[in-house]
Design an enzyme around this catalytic site. Structure first.
Site, PDB file in Angstrom:
ATOM      1  N   SER A  17      99.445   3.971  74.651  1.00  0.00           N
ATOM      2  CA  SER A  17      99.332   3.251  73.377  1.00  0.00           C
ATOM      3  C   SER A  17     100.696   2.675  72.998  1.00  0.00           C
ATOM      4  O   SER A  17     101.739   3.182  73.416  1.00  0.00           O
ATOM      5  CB  SER A  17      98.838   4.189  72.274  1.00  0.00           C
ATOM      6  OG  SER A  17      99.871   5.082  71.909  1.00  0.00           O
ATOM      7  N   LYS A  91     102.240  16.207  66.631  1.00  0.00           N
ATOM      8  CA  LYS A  91     100.985  16.384  65.901  1.00  0.00           C
ATOM      9  C   LYS A  91      99.796  16.577  66.840  1.00  0.00           C
ATOM     10  O   LYS A  91      98.820  17.232  66.481  1.00  0.00           O
ATOM     11  CB  LYS A  91     100.779  15.110  65.069  1.00  0.00           C
ATOM     12  CG  LYS A  91      99.771  15.201  64.017  1.00  0.00           C
ATOM     13  CD  LYS A  91      99.984  14.125  62.985  1.00  0.00           C
ATOM     14  CE  LYS A  91      99.408  12.791  63.411  1.00  0.00           C
ATOM     15  NZ  LYS A  91      99.437  11.847  62.254  1.00  0.00           N
ATOM     16  N   ASP A  92      99.873  16.015  68.025  1.00  0.00           N
ATOM     17  CA  ASP A  92      98.759  16.074  68.972  1.00  0.00           C
ATOM     18  C   ASP A  92      98.902  17.183  70.011  1.00  0.00           C
ATOM     19  O   ASP A  92      98.072  17.302  70.904  1.00  0.00           O
ATOM     20  CB  ASP A  92      98.643  14.722  69.712  1.00  0.00           C
ATOM     21  CG  ASP A  92      98.407  13.563  68.758  1.00  0.00           C
ATOM     22  OD1 ASP A  92      97.737  13.775  67.734  1.00  0.00           O
ATOM     23  OD2 ASP A  92      98.898  12.457  69.037  1.00  0.00           O
ATOM     24  N   ALA A 136      90.110   8.816  60.464  1.00  0.00           N
ATOM     25  CA  ALA A 136      89.515   9.735  61.434  1.00  0.00           C
ATOM     26  C   ALA A 136      90.005  11.147  61.177  1.00  0.00           C
ATOM     27  O   ALA A 136      89.583  12.094  61.827  1.00  0.00           O
ATOM     28  CB  ALA A 136      89.904   9.320  62.842  1.00  0.00           C
ATOM     29  N   SER A 137      90.893  11.277  60.189  1.00  0.00           N
ATOM     30  CA  SER A 137      91.540  12.564  59.966  1.00  0.00           C
ATOM     31  C   SER A 137      90.802  13.369  58.903  1.00  0.00           C
ATOM     32  O   SER A 137      90.686  12.940  57.750  1.00  0.00           O
ATOM     33  CB  SER A 137      92.994  12.307  59.541  1.00  0.00           C
ATOM     34  OG  SER A 137      93.498  13.385  58.797  1.00  0.00           O
ATOM     35  N   ARG A 139      91.834  16.026  57.577  1.00  0.00           N
ATOM     36  CA  ARG A 139      92.861  16.411  56.604  1.00  0.00           C
ATOM     37  C   ARG A 139      93.053  15.325  55.546  1.00  0.00           C
ATOM     38  O   ARG A 139      93.085  15.614  54.346  1.00  0.00           O
ATOM     39  CB  ARG A 139      94.187  16.644  57.344  1.00  0.00           C
ATOM     40  CG  ARG A 139      95.388  16.893  56.448  1.00  0.00           C
ATOM     41  CD  ARG A 139      96.684  16.896  57.260  1.00  0.00           C
ATOM     42  NE  ARG A 139      96.949  15.615  57.888  1.00  0.00           N
ATOM     43  CZ  ARG A 139      97.543  14.584  57.288  1.00  0.00           C
ATOM     44  NH1 ARG A 139      97.977  14.692  56.059  1.00  0.00           N
ATOM     45  NH2 ARG A 139      97.722  13.451  57.927  1.00  0.00           N
ATOM     46  N   ARG A 140      93.178  14.092  55.985  1.00  0.00           N
ATOM     47  CA  ARG A 140      93.371  13.017  55.005  1.00  0.00           C
ATOM     48  C   ARG A 140      92.111  12.796  54.187  1.00  0.00           C
ATOM     49  O   ARG A 140      92.166  12.619  52.970  1.00  0.00           O
ATOM     50  CB  ARG A 140      93.762  11.715  55.724  1.00  0.00           C
ATOM     51  CG  ARG A 140      95.153  11.767  56.339  1.00  0.00           C
ATOM     52  CD  ARG A 140      95.457  10.499  57.131  1.00  0.00           C
ATOM     53  NE  ARG A 140      96.774  10.537  57.745  1.00  0.00           N
ATOM     54  CZ  ARG A 140      97.047  10.090  58.967  1.00  0.00           C
ATOM     55  NH1 ARG A 140      96.086   9.588  59.730  1.00  0.00           N
ATOM     56  NH2 ARG A 140      98.273  10.148  59.435  1.00  0.00           N
ATOM     57  N   ARG A 157      88.604   5.069  63.812  1.00  0.00           N
ATOM     58  CA  ARG A 157      89.566   5.408  64.855  1.00  0.00           C
ATOM     59  C   ARG A 157      90.189   4.170  65.473  1.00  0.00           C
ATOM     60  O   ARG A 157      90.028   3.066  64.994  1.00  0.00           O
ATOM     61  CB  ARG A 157      88.892   6.266  65.940  1.00  0.00           C
ATOM     62  CG  ARG A 157      88.785   7.730  65.558  1.00  0.00           C
ATOM     63  CD  ARG A 157      88.572   8.594  66.787  1.00  0.00           C
ATOM     64  NE  ARG A 157      89.629   8.436  67.748  1.00  0.00           N
ATOM     65  CZ  ARG A 157      89.488   8.585  69.056  1.00  0.00           C
ATOM     66  NH1 ARG A 157      88.317   8.902  69.550  1.00  0.00           N
ATOM     67  NH2 ARG A 157      90.511   8.425  69.862  1.00  0.00           N
ATOM     68  N   ASN A 159      93.803   2.511  67.690  1.00  0.00           N
ATOM     69  CA  ASN A 159      95.246   2.571  67.502  1.00  0.00           C
ATOM     70  C   ASN A 159      95.652   1.846  66.221  1.00  0.00           C
ATOM     71  O   ASN A 159      94.822   1.241  65.532  1.00  0.00           O
ATOM     72  CB  ASN A 159      95.983   2.058  68.745  1.00  0.00           C
ATOM     73  CG  ASN A 159      95.748   0.583  68.987  1.00  0.00           C
ATOM     74  OD1 ASN A 159      95.531  -0.190  68.058  1.00  0.00           O
ATOM     75  ND2 ASN A 159      95.773   0.184  70.245  1.00  0.00           N
ATOM     76  N   VAL A 160      96.922   1.970  65.896  1.00  0.00           N
ATOM     77  CA  VAL A 160      97.414   1.464  64.619  1.00  0.00           C
ATOM     78  C   VAL A 160      97.078  -0.022  64.439  1.00  0.00           C
ATOM     79  O   VAL A 160      96.575  -0.433  63.388  1.00  0.00           O
ATOM     80  CB  VAL A 160      98.942   1.707  64.531  1.00  0.00           C
ATOM     81  CG1 VAL A 160      99.529   1.034  63.310  1.00  0.00           C
ATOM     82  CG2 VAL A 160      99.231   3.204  64.479  1.00  0.00           C
ATOM     83  N   ARG A 163      93.445  -0.652  63.598  1.00  0.00           N
ATOM     84  CA  ARG A 163      93.097  -0.235  62.233  1.00  0.00           C
ATOM     85  C   ARG A 163      93.587  -1.249  61.208  1.00  0.00           C
ATOM     86  O   ARG A 163      92.908  -1.533  60.220  1.00  0.00           O
ATOM     87  CB  ARG A 163      93.698   1.135  61.927  1.00  0.00           C
ATOM     88  CG  ARG A 163      93.054   2.229  62.767  1.00  0.00           C
ATOM     89  CD  ARG A 163      93.431   3.588  62.256  1.00  0.00           C
ATOM     90  NE  ARG A 163      93.748   4.483  63.354  1.00  0.00           N
ATOM     91  CZ  ARG A 163      93.959   5.775  63.195  1.00  0.00           C
ATOM     92  NH1 ARG A 163      93.898   6.312  62.006  1.00  0.00           N
ATOM     93  NH2 ARG A 163      94.234   6.531  64.234  1.00  0.00           N
ATOM     94  N   CYS A 250      89.200  22.932  65.040  1.00  0.00           N
ATOM     95  CA  CYS A 250      89.721  21.615  64.666  1.00  0.00           C
ATOM     96  C   CYS A 250      88.857  20.973  63.602  1.00  0.00           C
ATOM     97  O   CYS A 250      89.034  19.836  63.239  1.00  0.00           O
ATOM     98  CB  CYS A 250      89.842  20.721  65.884  1.00  0.00           C
ATOM     99  SG  CYS A 250      88.359  20.710  66.851  1.00  0.00           S
TER     100      CYS A 250
HETATM  101  N1  LIG Z   1      96.562  11.356  65.861  1.00  0.00           N
HETATM  102  C1  LIG Z   1      97.135  10.107  66.224  1.00  0.00           C
HETATM  103  C2  LIG Z   1      98.597  10.064  65.874  1.00  0.00           C
HETATM  104  N2  LIG Z   1      99.453  10.929  66.444  1.00  0.00           N
HETATM  105  C3  LIG Z   1     100.697  10.669  65.900  1.00  0.00           C
HETATM  106  C4  LIG Z   1     100.566   9.621  65.013  1.00  0.00           C
HETATM  107  C5  LIG Z   1     101.631   9.022  64.191  1.00  0.00           C
HETATM  108  C6  LIG Z   1     103.028   9.471  64.472  1.00  0.00           C
HETATM  109  C7  LIG Z   1     103.348  10.853  64.022  1.00  0.00           C
HETATM  110  O1  LIG Z   1     102.707  11.431  63.133  1.00  0.00           O
HETATM  111  O2  LIG Z   1     104.292  11.402  64.605  1.00  0.00           O
HETATM  112  C8  LIG Z   1      99.244   9.208  65.000  1.00  0.00           C
HETATM  113  C9  LIG Z   1      98.656   8.099  64.228  1.00  0.00           C
HETATM  114  C10 LIG Z   1      98.582   8.368  62.750  1.00  0.00           C
HETATM  115  O3  LIG Z   1      98.321   9.501  62.332  1.00  0.00           O
HETATM  116  O4  LIG Z   1      98.749   7.424  61.967  1.00  0.00           O
END
Ligand SMILES: NCc1[nH]cc(CCC(=O)O)c1CC(=O)O
Length: 315
Positions: A17, A91-92, A136-137, A139-140, A157, A159-160, A163, A250
């Protein structure tokens, strides 16, 4: 495709990505700055590896389930010796690393906050009644529903860049993205507002880049030692200890943030029901040496307070 002999001193594996590549280029540049031997043309090779998370674009991540959606293929390549380092958004990265792989290095953390992006409102509070928020989160989604139960949260979902396109096409009224990713991609002009962390607590390790290598790879361990940011490592240690303790299923929205001031460490963590109605929060103050213990302790408190049942959303 022509096969060329890889004469590089180090091969870095990454997802393909744009954000993953930007993070990998930052890592390559920092390695070159720290080690003259790595600054020469071709000293560092970059190998793009597609992960399961990249392949499955149309389903919520929480539904696909499983740990290491964005890391497993990179881990396998590393254990096979096809790559030496892997660059990850922390984060992943699952809280437990595979046997034989270590995380000796995190880069200085970017902005930890979530960004609110909308063409129709300046912030969460002035979105119109019933507006559609794409994320897609869990949490958010859950934290935004906590503030605004009237909003409609839809899975979103990609990529940035994709979206941002959907936002401009009016598919959703607002979306939330990590400030870190937008900053690293040079896309922060699209941000309507950065949400303060008391309004939207970030994901564990949001904004941190981690670099893994094989546990017995002395050469890579030496290279990476020069790049590690100790403050970031302390912060993500506390946050990941919290996540490990709560363990996540998760499907439970979890958020946490540790902050360092001198040798003081302050920690905040929360879990929230999917519908946003119930939030359980814990905080701790301590010293940087307590990072792991503080995260574990706060996690245990929330397990107690939430009680059985809270973590079981499978029905
Ligand atoms: N899950 C996807 C992901 N993994 C890390 C980031 C952004 C960069 C970061 O948090 O370090 C993102 C996209 C997002 O949440 O906008």
């Amino acid at each position: 495709m022509t096969k060329t002999v890889n004469t590089a001193q180090l091969t870095i594996g990454t997802r393909g990505s744009p954000l993953a590549l930007a993070q990998t280029h930052e890592t390559r540049d920092r390695l070159g700055a720290a080690w003259p031997a790595l600054a020469t043309e071709g000293a560092i090779a970059i190998q793009v590896i597609q992960t399961t998370g990249d392949l499955i674009q149309n389903r919520p991540l929480a539904e696909i389930g499983g740990k290491g959606l964005f890391t497993k293929e990179l881990d396998d390549s590393m254990l096979d010796g096809r790559i030496d380092l892997a660059v990850h958004s922390m984060k992943d990265v699952p809280t437990v690393l595979p046997d034989g792989i270590v995380l000796p290095c995190v880069l200085p953390r970017e902005d930890v906050r979530d960004a609110f992006l909308s063409l129709k409102a300046k912030g969460i509070d002035d979105l119109p009644q019933g507006a559609v928020v794409g994320t897609a989160s869990l949490r958010r989604g859950a934290q935004i529903l906590h503030r605004r139960p009237d909003l409609q949260v839809v899975n979103f979902r990609g990529n940035v860049q994709s979206r941002l396109r959907k936002l401009s096409e009016g598919v959703v009224d607002a979306t939330l993205l990590a400030m870190a990713g937008l900053n690293r991609l040079g896309l922060s002009e699209h941000v309507t507002r950065a949400l303060e962390t008391d309004e939207m607590l970030p994901a564990v390790a949001q904004g941190a880049i981690g670099i893994t290598c094989r546990a017995d790879d002395r050469k890579s361990l030496d290279f990476l030692a020069a790049l590690n940011c100790p403050e970031t490592m302390i912060r993500i240690t506390a946050e990941r200890a919290f996540l490990l303790t709560l363990d996540g299923s998760c499907r439970t929205p979890i958020a946490a943030l540790a902050e360092v001031d001198g040798d003081r460490l302050s920690f905040r963590g929360l879990i929230v029901s999917l519908d946003g109605r119930t939030i359980h929060a814990a905080s701790r103050q301590g010293t940087v040496g307590d990072a792991h213990a503080m995260g574990v302790d706060a996690g245990r408190e929330l397990i107690q307070v939430a009680g059985p049942g809270f973590f079981d959303f499978k029905a």
